[in-house]
Design a protein around this motif. Structure first.
Motif, PDB file in Angstrom:
ATOM      1  N   ALA B 190     -24.072   4.507 -31.789  1.00 48.08           N
ATOM      2  CA  ALA B 190     -23.415   5.493 -30.929  1.00 48.08           C
ATOM      3  C   ALA B 190     -23.794   5.303 -29.461  1.00 48.08           C
ATOM      4  N   GLN B 191     -24.879   4.570 -29.218  1.00 50.45           N
ATOM      5  CA  GLN B 191     -25.323   4.372 -27.832  1.00 50.45           C
ATOM      6  C   GLN B 191     -24.586   3.224 -27.141  1.00 50.45           C
ATOM      7  N   PHE B 192     -23.991   2.345 -27.956  1.00 47.45           N
ATOM      8  CA  PHE B 192     -23.393   1.134 -27.382  1.00 47.45           C
ATOM      9  C   PHE B 192     -21.990   1.409 -26.827  1.00 47.45           C
ATOM     10  N   ASP B 193     -21.567   0.498 -25.953  1.00 47.80           N
ATOM     11  CA  ASP B 193     -20.208   0.607 -25.441  1.00 47.80           C
ATOM     12  C   ASP B 193     -19.277  -0.358 -26.165  1.00 47.80           C
ATOM     13  N   LYS B 194     -19.686  -1.618 -26.188  1.00 52.93           N
ATOM     14  CA  LYS B 194     -18.865  -2.636 -26.833  1.00 52.93           C
ATOM     15  C   LYS B 194     -19.665  -3.300 -27.945  1.00 52.93           C
ATOM     16  N   THR B 195     -18.980  -3.829 -28.929  1.00 51.17           N
ATOM     17  CA  THR B 195     -19.670  -4.544 -29.996  1.00 51.17           C
ATOM     18  C   THR B 195     -19.223  -6.007 -29.990  1.00 51.17           C
ATOM     19  N   PHE B 196     -20.194  -6.893 -30.247  1.00 52.65           N
ATOM     20  CA  PHE B 196     -19.844  -8.314 -30.298  1.00 52.65           C
ATOM     21  C   PHE B 196     -19.321  -8.669 -31.670  1.00 52.65           C
ATOM     22  N   PRO B 197     -18.588  -9.733 -31.823  1.00 54.49           N
ATOM     23  CA  PRO B 197     -17.998 -10.601 -30.794  1.00 54.49           C
ATOM     24  C   PRO B 197     -16.589 -10.144 -30.392  1.00 54.49           C
ATOM     25  N   THR B 198     -16.130  -9.082 -31.020  1.00 54.83           N
ATOM     26  CA  THR B 198     -14.740  -8.673 -30.811  1.00 54.83           C
ATOM     27  C   THR B 198     -14.568  -7.828 -29.560  1.00 54.83           C
ATOM     28  N   LEU B 199     -15.684  -7.326 -29.046  1.00 49.80           N
ATOM     29  CA  LEU B 199     -15.681  -6.479 -27.862  1.00 49.80           C
ATOM     30  C   LEU B 199     -14.860  -5.204 -28.070  1.00 49.80           C
ATOM     31  N   GLU B 367     -31.167   0.049 -22.114  1.00 53.83           N
ATOM     32  CA  GLU B 367     -30.800   0.666 -20.829  1.00 53.83           C
ATOM     33  C   GLU B 367     -29.475   0.098 -20.340  1.00 53.83           C
ATOM     34  N   PHE B 368     -29.338  -1.228 -20.496  1.00 53.69           N
ATOM     35  CA  PHE B 368     -28.119  -1.869 -20.023  1.00 53.69           C
ATOM     36  C   PHE B 368     -26.912  -1.420 -20.853  1.00 53.69           C
ATOM     37  N   GLU B 369     -27.128  -1.229 -22.158  1.00 56.43           N
ATOM     38  CA  GLU B 369     -26.053  -0.718 -23.009  1.00 56.43           C
ATOM     39  C   GLU B 369     -25.571   0.637 -22.478  1.00 56.43           C
ATOM     40  N   ARG B 370     -26.530   1.501 -22.160  1.00 52.61           N
ATOM     41  CA  ARG B 370     -26.155   2.821 -21.656  1.00 52.61           C
ATOM     42  C   ARG B 370     -25.447   2.699 -20.314  1.00 52.61           C
ATOM     43  N   MET B 371     -25.929   1.740 -19.513  1.00 56.99           N
ATOM     44  CA  MET B 371     -25.337   1.561 -18.176  1.00 56.99           C
ATOM     45  C   MET B 371     -23.873   1.134 -18.277  1.00 56.99           C
ATOM     46  N   THR B 372     -23.589   0.286 -19.257  1.00 58.62           N
ATOM     47  CA  THR B 372     -22.218  -0.207 -19.368  1.00 58.62           C
ATOM     48  C   THR B 372     -21.315   0.781 -20.102  1.00 58.62           C
ATOM     49  N   ASN B 373     -21.934   1.791 -20.723  1.00 53.69           N
ATOM     50  CA  ASN B 373     -21.138   2.752 -21.491  1.00 53.69           C
ATOM     51  C   ASN B 373     -20.427   3.703 -20.539  1.00 53.69           C
TER      52      ASN B 373
END
Lengths: 135, 674, 336, 274, 200
Positions: B190-199, B367-373
Motif C-alpha cells: 500500500a506504500q508503493f506507487d508503481k510495481t515492477f516490471p509492468t509499472l 522513503e523514495f517510494e513514498r516520495m514518488t507516490n
C-alpha cells in the motif's frame, strides 16, 4: 593415536536438524560421533549417559535446542540442570568431566555443529581411551 | 549384551545409494553385505542396497520383502528421517507392518556428505545401521491418535500475502480471522506507487482486494490487534488476541475524517510514510485504509499528554471518540494458522559510510517510494530534503545491507528490479542523470530482464561496483555542494568519484525485528537470519515443522509481490486440504506410567513442561493425559525407578541403539588391532 | 587507583616525548597507575609484518608474554599508540583464532624461555581506558580550566576503530568517543567527517605524493570547511605525519596551512590545570601557541561559527541510530 | 546426656495424652536400641526411652502412616531425620498434617561421631537440647585435593570392597521406590563382584541422591565394608546449593531444582556454554 | 610439449600449478583470511585512500590471484601502497582480511625477489634492522639511513633536511641509536626460531 568412540544424543528438533544442515552444506567433520536421535535433550537421563560410558564410550555429547528455543518449551531447562551435576559426579569419581559435553545447536547452526564435533573429537582424542583409564 | 532378552524379530535392512550422494562415498554394497552377515544374529534376514530407496520401485522392494520374507521390522539407511520417514512408514503400513516398527538411519546428511574418508564413511554407516537394527527389535506397534479439525483459520498479517490467503479461504466458505498489527491492512504494498516490471499502479490493484477482505462475510478483520498467546495443536488451536483500544467506537464511526482534520497535533509517521511525512495524532494511515476507522495515537495525543484538547471529540458528528476505551482480549478457536507477517526494511543508518541519517540527501528506498507516490508527502515530486529542489542527478545504490556479511549475508532479491524502477521514475519525473551502482544484476523473473534492457535504453548509467562511501567532503571544486559517491568501477578497474545531488539506498529486506518472539509464540523456528523456516525448501515451501502452522510471503524470506501472492494462495490451499480431511493424525509417541511400579513421588509432574501429568489421589500414582502430552520425555529423564516411559523412545530402545553403535565401533577396533 | 600494564612503544621515547609527558601527567591526575612492561621491545609497526609474518608476530608476542609474566593482578595492557595497540591486539586475536598459528608463535617464544596464553590479556588503548574505566564524569570532575572556545577537530585515525577486535568502539567509521571526551573538557568539538581517515601511515617515507594528498585532505577539511583551531590525535604516528610533514605538504601543493596537531592528553592536561611546558607544548612543528593563547586569556574568542542552521520546512530526517554497544559497557576484561 | 534424656522424657510425657503415639528410640530387651511407638496406654515404657545410637526413624513414620493414615503421631527427630521427613513429605510419601515433630538437637560428641554438617532441626516446634555448630566432613576436602588419577584410584580401592549387599540403599530413608534402578541390568552390572570400574551401582546411586541426600550417614553406618560413599553425595549437594540454591530438607515446599525451569541467573552457575 | 606451453601462454593462460596461488596466499596469512570468498564487488578498491596510486585495485589483485597470475601480482605496487587503514577490511562484505593479505603479498614479493620498486621494502628492512639489533626502533636514524639508500627520494624531498634538524632541536631527539633492550639475546633466539618456523 586411537579413534575415540563417541555417542551423541541429539534432540530431534534443533540439534539433529543442525546436523542435517551441516550435511546439506557438505561441511566435513570427523566420523567418530554416532548420533542417537531423541525427541528432546530432556529425555536423556543420567543413567543413559552412564550406561554409554559403561559400554566403553570415550565421550558422550548431549546437544539440545538453545535455552528459550526448545521445541518443548522448557524440556532443555532440565538438561541444563541435570547434566552439570552429572559432570560434577564424574569429576569427583576421578573421571575426566570433559568426557561429557553439553551444548546447544539450533537447526540453522550447521557450521556450529561441525565445529562442535571437530572440537569435541579433538578434545577426547587428547585423553586416553576410557577403558584404559578404568583398568 | 542386550539390555533385556532380545525379542526374536525378522528384520530387513535397506541401504540407499541416493544416486551417488551416498554411494559415491559409502561402499553401499559392502555395507549391505556386512549387515546381512554380521547382523544376522540380531535378527537381520535380508539386507539390500538400491539406487533410490524412496522411489516407488524402492518402496515396492520393501513391501515385497515384507510379504515374501515375513519381515516384522524394517530398517532403512538413507537420508534424514526428516525427509523420508513418512514415506517409508507409509510403505510399511501398506505391506501390513505397523509404521512404528520401522526405523530410519541417516547415512547421507550425517555420513556421506560430511565425511571425506570413504573407508571411515563406510564404517560409520555400518555402526549407524547396527544401532538402528539394535533398536528396531524393541520397537512396539503404536496406534496413531486422530483429532477433528476446527475449520476456522487464523491469518496473521494483513499485507498482500495475508489478504490473498484470507480471501482464498473465505471464498471457499470457511471462516477466517485476519489479524493485523497496524490500523489498516495493506502492508508494504500500500506504500508503493508503481510495481515492477509492468509499472502498474500499486494502489489500483491492491485496493479492491483490501475492500473485499474488509467486507467479506467469512472474514473477521482484527486490525490494530496482535496475537498474544497460542495454545493447542493442529486442528485445535486456542488463540488469544489483544485488540488494542483505538479510542474510537467502531459502531458509531463513519470514517468521515473530521477528527483528523481538526486534530492539532502533527507527528512524523515512521510507519506508513517511512518517516518522510506527517500524520495527525488521530489518524488513518492512508485514505483508502481498511477498515475506515481511525486510531488515536496515545503516545502523541495532546489529551493523553496534557489532559486537555479533545478537539476530535468536540467535532466528531457521531460522538464516536471514546477516550476511556480499553484493550479487548479475544479468544478464538482455529484449526490452522497462516503466518504472513512480512518484512522490515534494513536500517541503513547501520552503514556509517553511506551517511544515511547524517547526509540529508541520502534517502532509503522506502522513503523514495513514498516520495514518488502521488498521495505521498511530496505529492509525487522527486525533491531533495529541502522539499523543493529537484535533483539533477541521482545515484541509486544496490545491495544496501544485503550480500554483506557485516549486515545481511543473503541477496534481498527485489532490490535490482526496484532500483531499475527507481531509475525509470527519476528519468520520468526529473529528466535528470541516473547512476545505478550494482554488484551483479539479478533479473530472473518473467519479463524482468526486458525491463532491465528498457532502463538501459532510457539512458541510465550503469556502474558495476559496490559503493565504498558517500561523502560531502569535496576534494575538487567540481565536487563542492554535492554528494560524492566513491566507488571502484570494477569493469574499468579504477576508483571513481561521482558527484550527485541525491542518493537512494536500495535497502535490503530483513526479518521482522520480533520474528524470533513470534516464532516462539507459534512454535516454529527461525533461520540464522530470523526468517521463518519452511518444512522443506523445495517440496514443502509453505508448511512448517509445526503441524497446522503455515508461513507465506516475505516472513519466510525476501520476496516480490507475485511470489508473495502465490505463497498466500498456496498456504490457503494447504489449509483447505487439511480442513477437507476432517480429522488429522497426531504423534503417537507419548509418555505412559507403569502404575505397578510408580511410587507417586510427583517428580514427573513437576518436570512436565505441559502439565500433562496428573496425580491420582486415590491411587497415589501419576497419570499421563495423552492428548496433552507432546512426547518430549523430560519426565522419563527424571523418574528414578523408571516407572514412566516414552513410547517409541523407551530406555530399551535407546540403550539397544547405543549398544549397536558401540559394539560395531569396538569390533572395528579389534579387527584393526589384529 | 586503577592498575594497568603499560606498553609505551618506541615513539614515546623519541618523537612523541610530548605524548609521553602528557600521558604521565594526566594519568597521575586521574589516579591511573601504569606499570611499564620491563624490557619491552618494539612492536615492529607495519614494517616487520610487511617482510616476515612469523618473526613479526613473535616480536609482538614477546611483549604479551612479558606482560603476562609480570602482570600483578591486572589483565589489561594499555598502549597509547594506535599502531602498537593494534599490533598487540592483533597478535592476541590471531593466536586465539588460529590455534596452529598460536602454537607456532609460542614455539618461537619458547626459544627465549617465554610463553603467552592467547586471550589472557585485554589489549586496550589509553583513550578506551580513560573513557570506559575512568569515565567522563570523573574526567569532568578534574577540569579546572575548561577549553571553552577552542575549536577542536577530533582525529581518531585508522588503527583504533578498525578492525576493532574487541568491539570497543561505537562505530568503525564514525566513532564519537573522542568527541565526547573533548566535549567533557569544555572544547568546541567540530563534527569532523574525516575523523577516521588515513594520515598517510608510512607513505610519508616511501611514497610521499600519496601521503601528502592524504594529509592535505585532513588538514584542509579541518581548516577550511570546519575552521578548527587545532586537531587532536591519539597516536604518535598520526601526530607526526600531520605535524612534521605539514610544511612539506604545503610546499608540494603550494598551500599555506598552519594546523597545530596536539595529543588528546595534552589538552586534557591543560584542562586539568597542568603546566603547558610539562605537557610537552612547544615541541610541535606547527606552533600551537596562537591557538592556545585564545583560551590562555579567559575571554573565549568568538568562534567563526558556521551560520546557524535554519531549519527550512523540508522533509524530516531519520533519528540517529542508537548503537547496541553504547547501551552496554565498553570495558571488557580479558578472559571473559 | 542425661539432661537431654530427662527433658525429652518430660516433653513426650506432656504431649502423649494428645496423640495416638510418639515415635522415639527405646532400649529394648537385650539392650538393643530401636525405634518404638510409645503410647499413653503404656506410660511406664518411657523409662526405656533412649537417645543413641541413632536409627532411621523417618522410615518408621512412613510404615505407621501407610497403615494408619489418620493416626495422630509425634516423632522425635534429629536434624538429619527431620530433613529426611521433609523430603519424604515433599515426595508425597505421607502427609504431615497430623504429625508433631519433636526436635532433638545433637550434642558435640554425636556431631563428631556423624561428621554432621547441620546437627539441629529447623521445622520442629518442640525442641530438646541446645543446638551446636555442624562440622564439615574432612574427607570432602581430602577428596577435593586429590588429582584426577588419585580420585579414580581412591574410589577404585574403596568400591573394590563393596559386596553389593544393597545395605546402603535399604537403610536410606530417601530410597522409597517400589522397584529400583539399581536392580536393573540396563543401568547396573548386577551380580558382578568385584565391581567393575567405574562402579555403575555407586554412580547411579549418587545421581539419585542429588537433591535428596540429607546427610544422615545411615548408609555409611550400615556399610559392612566401611565405604565413605556419602562424601560424594555431600560434594554434589554443595554444588547443587551453589548452582541452584537448593538444600534437601531445608524448606518445606521447595521442589528439587532439576525438575524445574531455570530461574534468573541459574544458567550462569552451571558452567554450560552460551 | 614446450610448444604447447607457449600456445597456452599466448592464449593468456597461466600454467596450471599456479592455480594454487590463491590457496598459498590464504595459508600464509595469519588467521582465517577468507580470501577465496571475494565476490569482486570493488568495495576495497573504492574505499582505498591510496587506490588512485595503485597499479591494480585490491579487487583486481584478488581476481589475479584466482587466475594464478603470480608474477603480475608480486611485481605490482599495490600491496606496497597499502597504508594499513583497514577501511577495506571492515567494509568488505565477505569479511576478507584484505589488509593482512596485503602484508602476505609483501612477504611473498620480498621472498621471491619480484619487488619492482624497492623503496618500500628497503624502508621496512632498514626499520627492522634496528629492531633486530636493538629491540627498539629509531625514527631519526631510520629516516636518515633510508634517504641515504634512496638518494632520489631525498631529491624529491628537498625539505627533508630541515625536518630532520627539527626533530633534533624541537623534540630534543637523540641522534644516537636506541638503547639495546636487556633481553636482546633471548629476542634474537625467538626471531631465529620464528624464521625457521616460517620457512618450514
Amino acid at each position: 593415536m586411537y579413534e575415540p568412540k563417541i555417542i551423541g544424543f541429539l534432540c530431534n528438533w534443533c540439534s539433529y536438524r543442525g546436523a542435517d544442515t551441516a550435511g546439506m552444506a557438505r561441511m566435513k567433520y570427523p566420523p567418530n560421533v554416532k548420533i542417537i536421535r531423541v525427541p528432546c535433550s530432556g529425555r536423556i537421563s543420567p543413567e543413559l549417559v552412564l550406561r554409554t560410558f559403561r559400554e566403553g564410550a570415550d565421550g558422550v555429547m548431549v546437544l539440545g535446542c538453545h535455552i528459550g528455543d526448545c521445541h518443548y518449551s522448557t524440556g532443555n531447562h532440565r538438561t541444563a540442570k541435570r547434566m552439570p551435576v552429572l559432570k560434577k559426579l564424574l569429576e569427583y569419581s576421578g573421571i575426566e568431566s570433559e568426557r561429557l559435553y553439553i551444548n546447544w545447536v539450533s537447526a540453522a547452526e550447521g557450521e556450529k555443529f561441525a565445529t562442535v564435533i571437530k572440537d569435541f573429537t579433538e578434545q577426547i582424542s587428547a585423553l586416553p581411551p576410557f577403558v584404559e583409564t578404568m583398568k | 549384551m542386550s539390555p533385556t532378552k532380545r525379542p526374536k524379530e525378522r528384520i530387513g535392512v535397506y541401504v540407499c545409494h541416493c544416486g551417488s550422494n551416498i554411494a559415491g562415498v559409502v561402499d553401499v554394497a559392502e555395507v549391505s553385505a556386512w549387515a546381512g552377515k554380521e547382523l544376522e544374529q540380531d535378527g537381520v534376514v535380508v539386507a539390500r542396497d538400491y539406487k533410490f530407496m524412496c522411489s516407488s520401485l524402492g518402496q515396492e522392494l520393501i513391501e515385497r520383502d515384507i510379504k515374501e520374507k515375513g519381515l516384522t521390522r524394517v530398517v532403512v539407511a538413507a537420508c534424514s528421517p526428516h525427509l523420508h520417514e513418512p514415506t517409508f512408514r507409509a510403505a510399511c503400513a501398506r505391506a501390513g507392518v505397523n509404521p512404528y516398527l520401522f526405523e530410519m538411519t541417516n547415512i547421507r546428511e550425517q555420513d556421506s556428505w560430511v565425511t571425506t574418508d570413504k573407508i571411515e564413511a563406510t564404517k560409520k554407516a555400518k555402526a549407524l545401521i547396527a544401532a538402528a537394527v539394535g533398536r528396531v527389535a524393541y520397537q512396539k506397534p503404536l496406534e496413531s491418535l486422530y483429532v477433528p479439525i476446527d475449520p476456522n483459520v487464523l491469518v496473521v498479517g494483513g499485507g498482500v500475502t495475508g489478504i490473498q490467503a484470507a480471501l482464498e479461504i473465505a471464498n471457499s466458505g470457511q471462516h477466517v480471522y485476519l489479524v493485523e498489527r497496524e490500523p489498516s491492512i495493506g502492508g508494504h504494498m500500500a506504500q508503493f506507487d508503481k510495481t515492477f516490471p509492468t509499472l502498474d499502479c500499486s494502489a489500483c490493484i491492491l485496493t479492491p482486494k483490501m475492500f473485499d477482505a474488509g467486507n467479506h462475510k467469512n472474514i473477521t478483520l482484527l486490525t490494530w490487534s496482535e496475537v498474544e498467546k497460542v495454545e493447542g495443536y493442529i486442528g485445535n488451536f486456542t488463540v488469544t488476541i489483544r485488540k488494542r483500544a483505538r479510542y474510537i467506537d467502531e459502531s458509531l464511526c463513519t470514517g468521515c475524517g473530521v477528527c483528523w482534520e481538526k486534530c492539532p497535533k502533527k507527528v512524523v509517521d515512521p510507519v506508513f510514510e517511512a518517516g518522510l511525512g506527517y500524520r495527525k495524532a488521530v489518524y488513518v494511515p492512508f485514505p483508502q485504509a481498511v477498515p475506515k476507522y481511525p486510531v488515536i495515537d496515545r503516545e502523541n495525543c495532546t489529551y493523553y499528554l496534557k489532559g486537555t484538547c479533545k478537539a476530535c471529540e468536540k467535532f466528531c458528528p457521531t460522538g464516536a471518540i471514546k477516550f476511556d476505551q480499553q484493550d479487548e482480549i479475544l479468544t478464538v478457536k482455529v484449526g490452522n494458522i497462516i503466518l504472513a507477517t512480512g518484512y522490515d526494511l534494513f536500517d541503513a543508518r547501520k552503514i556509517p559510510n553511506y551517511g544515511y541519517g547524517r547526509l540529508p540527501n541520502v534517502f532509503t528506498s522506502l522513503e523514495f517510494e513514498r516520495m514518488t507516490n502521488a498521495a505521498g508527502p511530496t505529492l509525487g515530486k522527486v525533491v531533495l530534503r529541502d522539499g523543493v529542489t529537484q535533483p539533477k542527478s541521482v545515484a541509486i545504490i544496490h545491495c544496501v545491507g544485503s550480500r554483506d556479511k557485516n549486515y545481511n549475508n543473503y541477496c534481498s532479491g527485489i532490490c535490482c528490479m526496484q532500483s531499475l524502477k527507481f531509475a525509470h521514475l527519476v528519468k520520468e519525473k526529473t529528466g535528470g542523470e541516473v547512476y545505478q551502482f550494482y554488484i551483479d544484476m539479478r533479473t530472473p523473473g518473467k519479463t524482468y530482464d526486458e525491463f532491465y534492457q528498457r532502463i538501459i535504453q532510457e539512458g541510465a548509467n550503469m556502474i558495476r561496483g559496490k559503493v565504498a562511501e558517500i561523502t560531502d567532503t569535496a576534494r575538487h571544486p567540481s565536487e563542492e555542494g554535492k554528494l560524492i559517491v566513491q566507488v571502484e568501477d570494477t569493469l574499468v578497474g579504477k576508483q571513481r568519484r561521482i558527484p550527485v545531488d541525491m542518493v537512494v539506498l536500495s535497502a535490503g529486506l530483513e526479518a521482522r525485528a520480533d520474528a524470533k518472539e513470534v516464532a516462539q509464540k507459534f512454535g516454529i523456528s527461525c533461520s540464522a537470519d530470523d526468517w521463518f523456516i519452511e518444512r522443506h525448501p523445495k517440496l514443502d515451501p509453505v508448511a512448517t515443522m509445526t503441524d497446522g502452522v503455515f508461513v507465506a510471503g516475505a516472513c519466510q524470506g525476501p520476496k516480490d509481490i507475485p511470489a508473495s501472492v502465490a505463497q498466500g494462495a498456496a498456504a490457503a490451499a494447504r489449509v483447505l486440504s487439511i480442513i477437507g480431511q476432517g480429522e488429522i493424525e497426531i504423534e503417537a509417541a507419548t509418555a505412559i506410567v507403569d502404575e505397578a511400579t510408580c511410587v507417586g513421588c510427583k517428580e514427573c509432574i513437576a518436570s512436565c513442561p505441559y502439565q500433562a501429568i496428573q496425580y491420582l489421589e486415590d491411587k497415589g500414582k501419576a497419570y499421563v493425559q495423552e492428548a496433552l502430552c507432546k512426547g518430549c520425555g523430560t519426565c522419563v529423564g527424571t523418574c528414578l525407578p523408571k516407572s514412566i516411559s516414552l513410547k517409541h523412545f523407551t530406555d530399551e530402545q535407546i540403550v539397544a541403539e547405543m549398544i549397536g553403535a558401540m559394539q560395531t565401533m569396538k569390533s572395528f577396533e579389534t579387527v584393526e588391532a589384529a | 587507583m586503577s592498575d594497568y600494564i603499560f606498553y609505551p612503544g618506541c615513539s614515546m621515547e623519541s618523537s612523541a616525548k610530548a605524548y609521553y609527558d602528557s600521558v604521565m601527567s594526566v594519568c597521575q591526575a586521574l589516579d591511573i597507575q601504569l606499570n611499564e612492561i620491563d624490557d619491552w621491545n618494539c612492536c615492529g609497526a607495519t614494517e616487520y609484518l610487511s617482510l616476515e609474518r612469523m618473526p613479526a608476530y613473535a616480536l609482538i608476542a614477546r611483549n604479551l608474554a612479558l606482560a603476562e609474566k609480570q602482570s600483578n593482578g591486572s589483565k589489561t595492557v594499555v598502549a597509547p599508540c594506535s599502531a602498537c595497540y593494534l599490533n598487540l591486539a592483533k597478535a592476541d586475536h590471531y593466536m586465539h583464532e588460529d590455534k596452529a598459528f598460536g602454537k607456532n608463535i609460542n614455539e618461537a617464544l619458547a626459544a627465549g624461555g617465554l610463553h603467552y596464553t592467547p586471550g589472557k590479556l585485554a589489549v586496550r588503548h589509553l583513550l578506551d581506558v580513560v573513557l570506559n574505566d575512568i569515565g567522563l564524569e570523573a574526567v569532568k570532575a578534574k577540569v579546572v580550566k575548561p577549553l571553552t572556545g577552542l575549536r577542536v577537530a577530533p582525529y581518531i585515525g585508522c588503527m583504533l576503530p578498525r578492525p576493532d577486535y574487541g568491539n570497543r568502539y561505537s562505530d568503525t567509521e564514525n566513532p564519537t568517543e573522542l568527541d565526547d571526551l573533548l566535549r567533557a573538557l569544555g572544547a568546541d568539538v567540530i563534527d569532523f567527517p574525516l575523523r577516521t581517515a588515513c594520515c598517510g601511515g608510512h607513505m610519508t617515507q616511501i611514497g610521499p605524493g600519496t601521503a601528502f594528498e592524504l594529509i592535505r585532505r585532513l588538514v584542509s577539511t579541518a581548516a577550511d570547511q570546519y575552521k578548527a583551531d587545532v586537531m587532536v590525535a591519539v597516536c604518535p604516528m598520526c601526530q607526526m605525519n600531520l605535524d612534521a610533514f605539514q610544511g612539506q605538504m604545503n610546499g608540494y601543493f603550494k598551500t599555506d596551512y598552519h594546523m597545530p596537531i596536539l595529543f588528546f592528553t595534552q589538552l586534557m592536561g591543560i584542562a586539568f590545570g597542568a603546566d603547558a611546558k610539562e605537557l610537552g607544548f612547544g615541541s610541535e612543528f606547527v606552533s600551537a601557541r596562537e591557538a592556545m593563547s585564545r583560551i590562555g586569556v579567559q575571554t573565549p574568542e568568538p568562534a567563526a561559527d558556521a551560520p546557524a542552521k535554519k531549519k527550512p520546512a523540508g522533509l524530516p530526517m531519520p533519528p540517529p541510530l542508537v548503537h547496541a554497544s553504547q547501551t552496554t559497557t565498553h570495558s571488557k576484561e580479558a578472559g571473559q | 546426656m542425661s539432661d537431654r534424656l530427662s527433658s525429652l522424657r518430660e516433653t513426650i510425657e506432656k504431649i502423649l495424652p494428645d496423640v495416638d503415639g510418639v515415635i522415639a528410640l527405646r532400649t529394648g530387651p537385650g539392650g538393643i536400641v530401636a525405634p518404638y511407638l510409645f503410647s499413653k496406654e503404656h506410660p511406664g515404657e518411657l523409662a526405656e526411652l533412649a537417645l543413641w545410637p541413632k536409627e532411621p526413624v523417618p522410615d518408621t513414620l512412613k510404615i505407621i502412616l501407610r497403615a494408619h493414615p489418620d493416626a495422630k503421631l509425634a516423632i522425635v527427630c534429629r536434624g538429619c531425620e527431620e530433613r529426611g521427613i521433609v523430603e519424604m513429605f515433599k515426595h508425597a510419601q505421607f502427609s504431615l498434617e497430623n504429625v508433631t515433630l519433636i526436635g532433638l538437637q545433637c550434642d558435640q560428641q554425636e556431631v563428631e561421631s556423624c561428621q554432621c554438617f547441620k546437627p539441629f532441626t529447623v521445622h520442629a516446634k518442640l525442641t530438646v537440647g541446645q543446638p551446636v555448630e555442624g562440622v564439615r566432613d574432612p574427607l570432602m576436602a581430602k577428596v577435593m585435593a586429590m588429582s584426577q588419577p588419585e580420585k579414580l584410584a581412591f574410589w577404585k580401592e574403596e568400591f573394590s570392597h563393596c559386596i553389593k549387599c544393597y545395605g546402603c540403599r535399604n537403610i536410606c530413608p530417601q530410597c522409597f521406590c517400589n522397584i529400583c534402578a539399581l536392580e536393573d541390568e540396563k543401568w547396573v552390572e548386577t551380580g558382578r563382584l568385584p565391581m567393575p570400574n567405574p562402579s555403575m551401582y555407586h554412580m547411579v546411586r549418587a545421581m539419585h541422591m542429588t537433591a535428596k541426600c540429607v546427610g544422615c550417614h545411615e548408609c555409611e553406618e550400615t556399610c559392612p565394608a566401611d565405604i565413605p560413599m556419602a562424601v560424594q553425595f555431600r560434594l554434589i549437594a554443595r554444588d547443587v546449593k551453589e548452582m541452584f540454591n537448593y538444600e534437601p530438607g531445608a524448606v518445606m515446599d521447595q521442589k528439587p531444582p532439576q525438575l524445574l525451569v531455570l530461574e534468573e541467573g541459574e544458567y550462569e552457575n552451571t558452567g554450560l556454554p552460551h | 610439449m614446450p610448444q604447447m606451453i607457449d600456445e597456452r601462454a599466448k592464449a593468456g593462460l597461466t600454467p596450471e600449478e599456479d592455480l594454487s596461488l590463491l590457496h598459498e596466499v590464504s595459508m600464509k596469512t595469519a588467521g582465517d583470511s577468507h580470501v577465496e570468498m571475494c565476490i569482486q564487488c570493488g568495495t576495497c578498491g573504492g574505499s582505498c585512500p591510496a587506490g588512485m596510486d595503485m597499479d591494480h585495485t585490491p579487487r583486481a589483485i584478488f581476481a589475479m590471484l584466482r587466475a594464478g597470475m603470480r608474477e603480475a601480482v608480486l611485481k605490482s605496487n599495490t600491496p606496497w601502497m597499502c597504508v594499513s587503514c583497514y577501511y577495506c577490511t571492515v567494509r568488505c562484505p565477505q569479511e576478507i582480511h584484505i589488509t593482512d593479505v596485503m602484508y602476505t603479498l609483501k612477504n611473498m614479493a620480498v621472498q621471491s625477489g619480484m619487488v619492482q620498486d624497492s623503496t618500500a621494502s628497503d624502508f621496512s628492512r632498514t626499520f627492522i634492522n634496528f629492531v633486530e639489533n636493538y629491540g627498539r626502533s629509531f625514527e631519526i636514524g631510520l629516516a636518515g639511513l633510508h634517504n641515504l639508500i634512496h638518494p632520489r627520494l631525498a631529491l624529491r624531498l628537498p625539505n627533508m633536511a630541515p625536518m630532520a634538524i627539527g626533530m633534533l632541536t624541537k623534540k630534543g631527539m637523540s641522534p644516537l641509536p636506541p638503547k639495546r633492550i636487556k633481553g636482546m639475546k633471548g629476542l634474537k633466539k625467538i626471531l631465529k626460531r620464528a624464521k625457521e618456523l616460517e620457512a618450514a
